[in-house]
Design a protein around this motif. Sequence first.
Motif, PDB file in Angstrom:
ATOM      1  N   GLU A 142     -12.825   4.091  -8.049  1.00  0.00           N
ATOM      2  CA  GLU A 142     -11.910   3.186  -7.383  1.00  0.00           C
ATOM      3  C   GLU A 142     -11.655   1.971  -8.049  1.00  0.00           C
ATOM      4  O   GLU A 142     -10.543   1.571  -8.143  1.00  0.00           O
ATOM      5  CB  GLU A 142     -12.788   2.457  -6.184  1.00  0.00           C
ATOM      6  CG  GLU A 142     -12.991   3.471  -4.854  1.00  0.00           C
ATOM      7  CD  GLU A 142     -13.957   3.137  -3.978  1.00  0.00           C
ATOM      8  OE1 GLU A 142     -13.803   3.437  -2.907  1.00  0.00           O
ATOM      9  OE2 GLU A 142     -14.978   2.630  -4.463  1.00  0.00           O
ATOM     10  N   ARG A 160      -7.411  -4.860  -3.108  1.00  0.00           N
ATOM     11  CA  ARG A 160      -8.085  -4.529  -1.844  1.00  0.00           C
ATOM     12  C   ARG A 160      -7.768  -3.140  -1.345  1.00  0.00           C
ATOM     13  O   ARG A 160      -8.815  -2.495  -0.861  1.00  0.00           O
ATOM     14  CB  ARG A 160      -7.790  -5.487  -0.760  1.00  0.00           C
ATOM     15  CG  ARG A 160      -8.470  -5.366   0.273  1.00  0.00           C
ATOM     16  CD  ARG A 160      -8.025  -6.470   1.461  1.00  0.00           C
ATOM     17  NE  ARG A 160      -7.597  -5.905   2.772  1.00  0.00           N
ATOM     18  CZ  ARG A 160      -7.412  -6.594   3.831  1.00  0.00           C
ATOM     19  NH1 ARG A 160      -7.225  -8.047   3.550  1.00  0.00           N
ATOM     20  NH2 ARG A 160      -7.115  -5.917   4.849  1.00  0.00           N
ATOM     21  N   ALA A 161      -6.677  -2.781  -1.378  1.00  0.00           N
ATOM     22  CA  ALA A 161      -6.496  -1.262  -1.156  1.00  0.00           C
ATOM     23  C   ALA A 161      -7.120  -0.525  -1.760  1.00  0.00           C
ATOM     24  O   ALA A 161      -7.641   0.738  -1.387  1.00  0.00           O
ATOM     25  CB  ALA A 161      -4.834  -1.122  -0.983  1.00  0.00           C
ATOM     26  N   SER A 162      -7.503  -0.640  -3.040  1.00  0.00           N
ATOM     27  CA  SER A 162      -8.043   0.663  -3.844  1.00  0.00           C
ATOM     28  C   SER A 162      -9.470   0.184  -3.890  1.00  0.00           C
ATOM     29  O   SER A 162     -10.189   1.330  -4.184  1.00  0.00           O
ATOM     30  CB  SER A 162      -7.561   0.431  -5.100  1.00  0.00           C
ATOM     31  OG  SER A 162      -7.415  -0.816  -5.700  1.00  0.00           O
ATOM     32  N   LYS A 195     -13.522   8.255   1.565  1.00  0.00           N
ATOM     33  CA  LYS A 195     -12.878   7.020   1.279  1.00  0.00           C
ATOM     34  C   LYS A 195     -12.440   6.475  -0.059  1.00  0.00           C
ATOM     35  O   LYS A 195     -11.565   5.985  -0.356  1.00  0.00           O
ATOM     36  CB  LYS A 195     -13.805   5.835   1.823  1.00  0.00           C
ATOM     37  CG  LYS A 195     -13.835   5.728   3.284  1.00  0.00           C
ATOM     38  CD  LYS A 195     -14.727   4.578   3.992  1.00  0.00           C
ATOM     39  CE  LYS A 195     -14.312   4.296   5.275  1.00  0.00           C
ATOM     40  NZ  LYS A 195     -15.364   3.209   5.670  1.00  0.00           N
ATOM     41  N   ARG A 196     -13.303   7.041  -0.955  1.00  0.00           N
ATOM     42  CA  ARG A 196     -13.070   6.898  -2.197  1.00  0.00           C
ATOM     43  C   ARG A 196     -11.742   7.371  -2.810  1.00  0.00           C
ATOM     44  O   ARG A 196     -11.028   6.913  -3.719  1.00  0.00           O
ATOM     45  CB  ARG A 196     -14.217   7.374  -3.217  1.00  0.00           C
ATOM     46  CG  ARG A 196     -14.631   6.553  -4.295  1.00  0.00           C
ATOM     47  CD  ARG A 196     -15.985   7.310  -4.969  1.00  0.00           C
ATOM     48  NE  ARG A 196     -15.666   8.546  -5.329  1.00  0.00           N
ATOM     49  CZ  ARG A 196     -16.805   9.565  -4.991  1.00  0.00           C
ATOM     50  NH1 ARG A 196     -17.792   8.970  -4.486  1.00  0.00           N
ATOM     51  NH2 ARG A 196     -16.704  10.593  -5.452  1.00  0.00           N
ATOM     52  N   VAL A 238       0.886  -1.469   0.022  1.00  0.00           N
ATOM     53  CA  VAL A 238       0.132   0.052   0.077  1.00  0.00           C
ATOM     54  C   VAL A 238       0.912   1.317  -0.071  1.00  0.00           C
ATOM     55  O   VAL A 238       0.580   2.206  -0.680  1.00  0.00           O
ATOM     56  CB  VAL A 238      -0.845  -0.090   1.212  1.00  0.00           C
ATOM     57  CG1 VAL A 238      -1.920   1.272   1.348  1.00  0.00           C
ATOM     58  CG2 VAL A 238      -1.873  -1.375   0.990  1.00  0.00           C
ATOM     59  N   ARG A 273     -19.860  -1.741  -2.342  1.00  0.00           N
ATOM     60  CA  ARG A 273     -19.793  -0.476  -2.970  1.00  0.00           C
ATOM     61  C   ARG A 273     -18.450  -0.406  -3.572  1.00  0.00           C
ATOM     62  O   ARG A 273     -17.617  -0.044  -2.737  1.00  0.00           O
ATOM     63  CB  ARG A 273     -20.346   0.661  -2.319  1.00  0.00           C
ATOM     64  CG  ARG A 273     -21.974   0.362  -2.217  1.00  0.00           C
ATOM     65  CD  ARG A 273     -22.542   1.578  -1.443  1.00  0.00           C
ATOM     66  NE  ARG A 273     -22.199   2.869  -1.673  1.00  0.00           N
ATOM     67  CZ  ARG A 273     -22.668   4.087  -1.009  1.00  0.00           C
ATOM     68  NH1 ARG A 273     -23.101   3.760   0.138  1.00  0.00           N
ATOM     69  NH2 ARG A 273     -22.163   5.227  -1.402  1.00  0.00           N
ATOM     70  N   ILE A 293     -11.648  -1.581  -1.388  1.00  0.00           N
ATOM     71  CA  ILE A 293     -12.556  -2.206  -0.233  1.00  0.00           C
ATOM     72  C   ILE A 293     -11.909  -1.342   0.942  1.00  0.00           C
ATOM     73  O   ILE A 293     -10.914  -0.929   1.205  1.00  0.00           O
ATOM     74  CB  ILE A 293     -12.014  -3.524   0.271  1.00  0.00           C
ATOM     75  CG1 ILE A 293     -12.249  -4.842  -0.994  1.00  0.00           C
ATOM     76  CG2 ILE A 293     -12.629  -3.931   1.405  1.00  0.00           C
ATOM     77  CD1 ILE A 293     -13.742  -4.731  -1.478  1.00  0.00           C
ATOM     78  N   LYS A 294     -12.996  -0.407   1.370  1.00  0.00           N
ATOM     79  CA  LYS A 294     -12.746   0.534   2.284  1.00  0.00           C
ATOM     80  C   LYS A 294     -13.224   0.412   3.738  1.00  0.00           C
ATOM     81  O   LYS A 294     -12.976   1.229   4.534  1.00  0.00           O
ATOM     82  CB  LYS A 294     -13.298   1.795   1.705  1.00  0.00           C
ATOM     83  CG  LYS A 294     -12.730   2.141   0.491  1.00  0.00           C
ATOM     84  CD  LYS A 294     -11.231   2.741   0.463  1.00  0.00           C
ATOM     85  CE  LYS A 294     -10.517   2.533  -1.237  1.00  0.00           C
ATOM     86  NZ  LYS A 294     -10.784   3.796  -1.932  1.00  0.00           N
ATOM     87  N   ARG A 295     -14.118  -0.898   3.916  1.00  0.00           N
ATOM     88  CA  ARG A 295     -14.674  -1.069   5.094  1.00  0.00           C
ATOM     89  C   ARG A 295     -14.415  -2.165   5.518  1.00  0.00           C
ATOM     90  O   ARG A 295     -14.295  -3.301   4.973  1.00  0.00           O
ATOM     91  CB  ARG A 295     -16.136  -0.800   5.027  1.00  0.00           C
ATOM     92  CG  ARG A 295     -16.680   0.532   4.455  1.00  0.00           C
ATOM     93  CD  ARG A 295     -17.901   0.425   4.074  1.00  0.00           C
ATOM     94  NE  ARG A 295     -19.072  -0.459   4.751  1.00  0.00           N
ATOM     95  CZ  ARG A 295     -20.070   0.270   4.975  1.00  0.00           C
ATOM     96  NH1 ARG A 295     -20.609   1.115   4.351  1.00  0.00           N
ATOM     97  NH2 ARG A 295     -20.938  -0.796   5.967  1.00  0.00           N
ATOM     98  N   LEU A 353      -6.330   5.497  -0.968  1.00  0.00           N
ATOM     99  CA  LEU A 353      -6.190   3.709  -0.740  1.00  0.00           C
ATOM    100  C   LEU A 353      -6.472   3.491   0.881  1.00  0.00           C
ATOM    101  O   LEU A 353      -6.067   4.330   1.510  1.00  0.00           O
ATOM    102  CB  LEU A 353      -4.707   3.633  -1.167  1.00  0.00           C
ATOM    103  CG  LEU A 353      -4.195   3.935  -2.702  1.00  0.00           C
ATOM    104  CD1 LEU A 353      -2.771   3.586  -2.754  1.00  0.00           C
ATOM    105  CD2 LEU A 353      -5.173   2.971  -3.277  1.00  0.00           C
ATOM    106  N   HIS A 354      -6.832   2.217   1.037  1.00  0.00           N
ATOM    107  CA  HIS A 354      -7.349   2.004   2.284  1.00  0.00           C
ATOM    108  C   HIS A 354      -6.156   0.868   2.783  1.00  0.00           C
ATOM    109  O   HIS A 354      -5.781  -0.001   2.136  1.00  0.00           O
ATOM    110  CB  HIS A 354      -8.645   1.294   2.206  1.00  0.00           C
ATOM    111  CG  HIS A 354      -9.312   1.221   3.526  1.00  0.00           C
ATOM    112  ND1 HIS A 354      -9.223   0.078   4.027  1.00  0.00           N
ATOM    113  CD2 HIS A 354      -9.975   2.007   4.319  1.00  0.00           C
ATOM    114  CE1 HIS A 354      -9.622  -0.069   5.401  1.00  0.00           C
ATOM    115  NE2 HIS A 354     -10.099   1.187   5.611  1.00  0.00           N
TER     116      HIS A 354
END
Lengths: 326, 472
Positions: free
Chosen positions: B23, B47-49, A199-200, A26, B18, B51-53, A203-204
Motif C-alpha cells: 500500500e 488516503r485512497a491508497s 483491500k490491499r 480516485v 495497518r 486507508i481502507k477502513r 484503491l479505496h
Amino acid sequence: MFESVDHVVSQLEKQGYICDKRIGTVVFLANKLGKPVLVEGPAGVGKTELAKVVSAALGRELIRLQCYEGLDEAKALYEWEYSKQLLYTQILKDKVAETIQGATNLRDAAEKIGAEDSVFFSERFIVPRPLMQAITSEEPVLLLIDEVDKSDPEFEAFLLEVLSDFQVTVPEIGTIRAKSQPLVFLTSNDAREMSDALKRRCLHLWIDYPNEELECRILNTKVPGIDERLADEVVTVMHRIRDLDLKKTPSISETLDWARALLALNAGELEDELVNDTLSVILKYEGDVQKAQGELSKLLEKKSAEAAAEKPQPAPAAAAKKGILH
Amino acid sequence: MESKIVEFTNLLRKSGVRVSVAEAIDAFTAVDELSFEDRELFKIALRASMIKRGDEIPTYNELFDLFWSGFYDNLREQFGEMAGEMGENGIDLEQLMKQLAEMMSQMDGDMDLGELAKALLTQNLNELENMIREAAEQAGTQRIENMLQVGFFSRRTMEGLGAEGATEELEGLAQRLEDAGLSPEQVAQLRELIGKLMETLRKVVRNFTERELQTQNHDYMEKFRREMLTEKSFYHLTEEEIARMREVVTRLAQRIKNVLSIRRKRLKHGKLDLHQTLRRNMARGGIPFEVIYKQRRKDRPKLVILCDVSSSVANVSRFMLQFMYSLQEAFTKMHSYVFVSELGDVTPLFKERDVNVAIENALDGGDVINVYTRSNFGHAFHDFWKNHLSAIDNRTTVLILGDARNNYNDPKAWCLRDIHNKAKNVVWLNPESPSAWGFGDSVMDRYLPYCDVVEECRNLRQLAKVVDQIVL
C-alpha cells in the motif's frame, strides 16, 4: 484516457454524474495505475452508477458481475458446457471409432482417446462468465463487481488472483492471461468487512451522502425542469431527515424519486399536507415516517412563520375573522 | 519526499492503522501521478491508497494535519497574528511593505539579502516552510525524544537557518534605507517589523520542533489507538461518544448477522434434495452427476441476559443490550433481566418500545427495580432461581454481565450452579480485568466454577468477540 483530475470530473459531469474532487482523484488514479477500486458507502449514493458513467466516459464496454450468497466460480468465471461436449461426442461417433481403430485392447483404446482429450477440454467448450469475459476481451473493458460484500469469503479469496495478476487458471487448459487490462470497480455496502488481502490490492473510495450544494446540483441535473427553490427545499428537508436516527436513511436515489414525484404532482413548494402524502417515497418504514413527520412539521411551521412574517397582511385578516365569530 | 511518505506510513502504523508495504508503494506511484501543489489531491491520493477502513479515517485526518499541513497552517496563523499585532500598534503592514518595495527597487542591486531574510521580508510562507524543514532535518530534530530537548533543537534549527545573519542583514537594510532618506517614523516601523519577524520565526521553529516531538512520541500515538472507538474503554465515554458508539454497535451487529447467515448454511449436509438434484442435472439428461443435499440449519440459541445496571457497569450493559437486540433474529427467544439488588424482568419493555428507548428505560430501572441500592449479586441470582428458572432449558445460553462486586453480601453461588446445570452454557462478561477478580469485594472467583466462558469485556472489540462465540 483521462488527463487530469479536473478532466475526470468534467467528463463524468458530461455523463450526468456530478461528483467532487475526491471521487475524481480516485477514478483518475485507478485508471492511471491500473488498480481496482473498492467503492464503499451507504446504499443509494451512486456506487454502481459511478462504474457505469466511467465506462461510458472511457467508451469501454461494461461487464457486470452481480454478487450474491452462494455465487461460485462456475457462475463468475467459466463453466464446462457439458451438454455441448456430449452432443459433439454423439455427432463425432464415427471419428471416435476411427481414432480407436486398431486398438487391440481396452487400455490401448483408452490411451488413444486420452491423447485426444484436449479436443474436448478446449476453449470451445467453455462458457465464459463475466470474469472470463472481462479478461479475454480484445478491447479493454470495465468490470463491475457489484455488492461484493454479499458474496462468500471463499469467492473473495478467489477474486484475488484475478485482481492482482489479471489472470485466471483453468486446470484443464492452463493459465489465461488478460489480453487487455480491465478497469475494475468493486462495490460494497459494508455489510461485511472485506478481507485485508482484497483491500490491499484496491484503491479505496468511500462515497458518503453529498453536502447540500452538491446534492442540489445533482438534483438539477437529474431532474430537469424542477423549480430551483423547490430543489433547495427538498435538499434541506432530506438533510434534516438524514440527521434523524432512522432505520433506513434515505439516499440520493430517494431524493431524486421524491423530486420526480413532486414534479409529477405539480408542486411549487413543500407544504405540510403534500409532504405527509409523499413521505412514503423516501421512507420505507412506518416508524421512520412517524419520526420524520414530527420533525418536518416543525420545520415547515417555521418556514410558514417566516413566510408570514414576510407578508404580514393576511394574518390580521384571519384574526379579524376570528373576532367576528366570537 | 519519498522518505517523508515512509515516515508518515510509520506514523500511521504506530497509531494503530495497518498499512502494508504494497500500500505504501501504491501511495508513491499515486503521488507521482499528481502534483504536490494541491494539498487536497495529495491527501485524497494517500488516503485512497493507504486507508481502507471507515473507522480509520478520523485518525488519518488528524495525523495528516499533524504531519503535512498542520505546520503550514500554524505558520500562516503566526504570521497573521503578527500582522494583527502590528496593526494594533497603528502600523499598516501592507502599506509599509509597498513603500519598502518601492524604495528597494530604487536602490536596485545594492541589497545583499540572504534567502532567509528575503523570505521573511516578503513573507513567502511556502519558501519558509521548506527552509525550516530542511534546517530541522540537518539539525537532527527527528531524533528528538523528550520535552527538554525542544529548546536545544529549536536553537540548532535557528542556527542552521542562519537566523542571526538574516537579522544583521535586515538591520543593515534598515540602516541603509534610513541613510537613503526614509522618514524616521517609517524606519522605526521597519525596525519593529524586523523584530517581530524574528520573534515569529523563533515561535514557528519552536512549534515545528514540538510537532516533531509529538510525531515521534509513542505515548502520543497511544492516544490515537485508544481514541478508536472499538478499543475505547466503556468506562470513559462522553455523551457524544455514546451516540457514536451506538452506530458502531449497529454496524458490528449487522456484520455478525451477515456472517451468521453464511456460516450457518455451511453446517453439515442434510438429506438428499431430490428436487434440486434433478433440476440441476437436467443438462445431463437427468443423470445425477451433481448431488445436492438439503442444508440443515443450525438451531438458533435461546438467550437469557442478566444485566447488572449499577452505575459502575451501566455503560457496558447499555451496549451489550443494544448489541443483543440488534441481533435478535439470531435467537429464537430472548429474555432480559436487569438487577442491582432485586431482579427486574425488562423483556416486555423491549417488546413495546424502540430498542434505544427501551435500553434507556432499562438502565434507569424501568420502573421495575430500584437502581439506587448497592449491588447484591447473590440476592439477584436467588431471585432468578426462585422465580424465573423455568425460562431456562437445555438450549438456553445465559449471559451475565457484571463486575461481581458484591459489597460483602452472601454470593449464593449455588444459585448460579443450578442455573449452570440447567442451561446449555453460562457466559459471564466482566468489565474488570482478570487480575482484579476475587480481590476486595469481588466474588468472581466464587462464581467462576459455574461459568463455561468468562471474558473480560471492556471495549467493543472484546464484546464483539464474545458475541461472535455465542451466536455461532
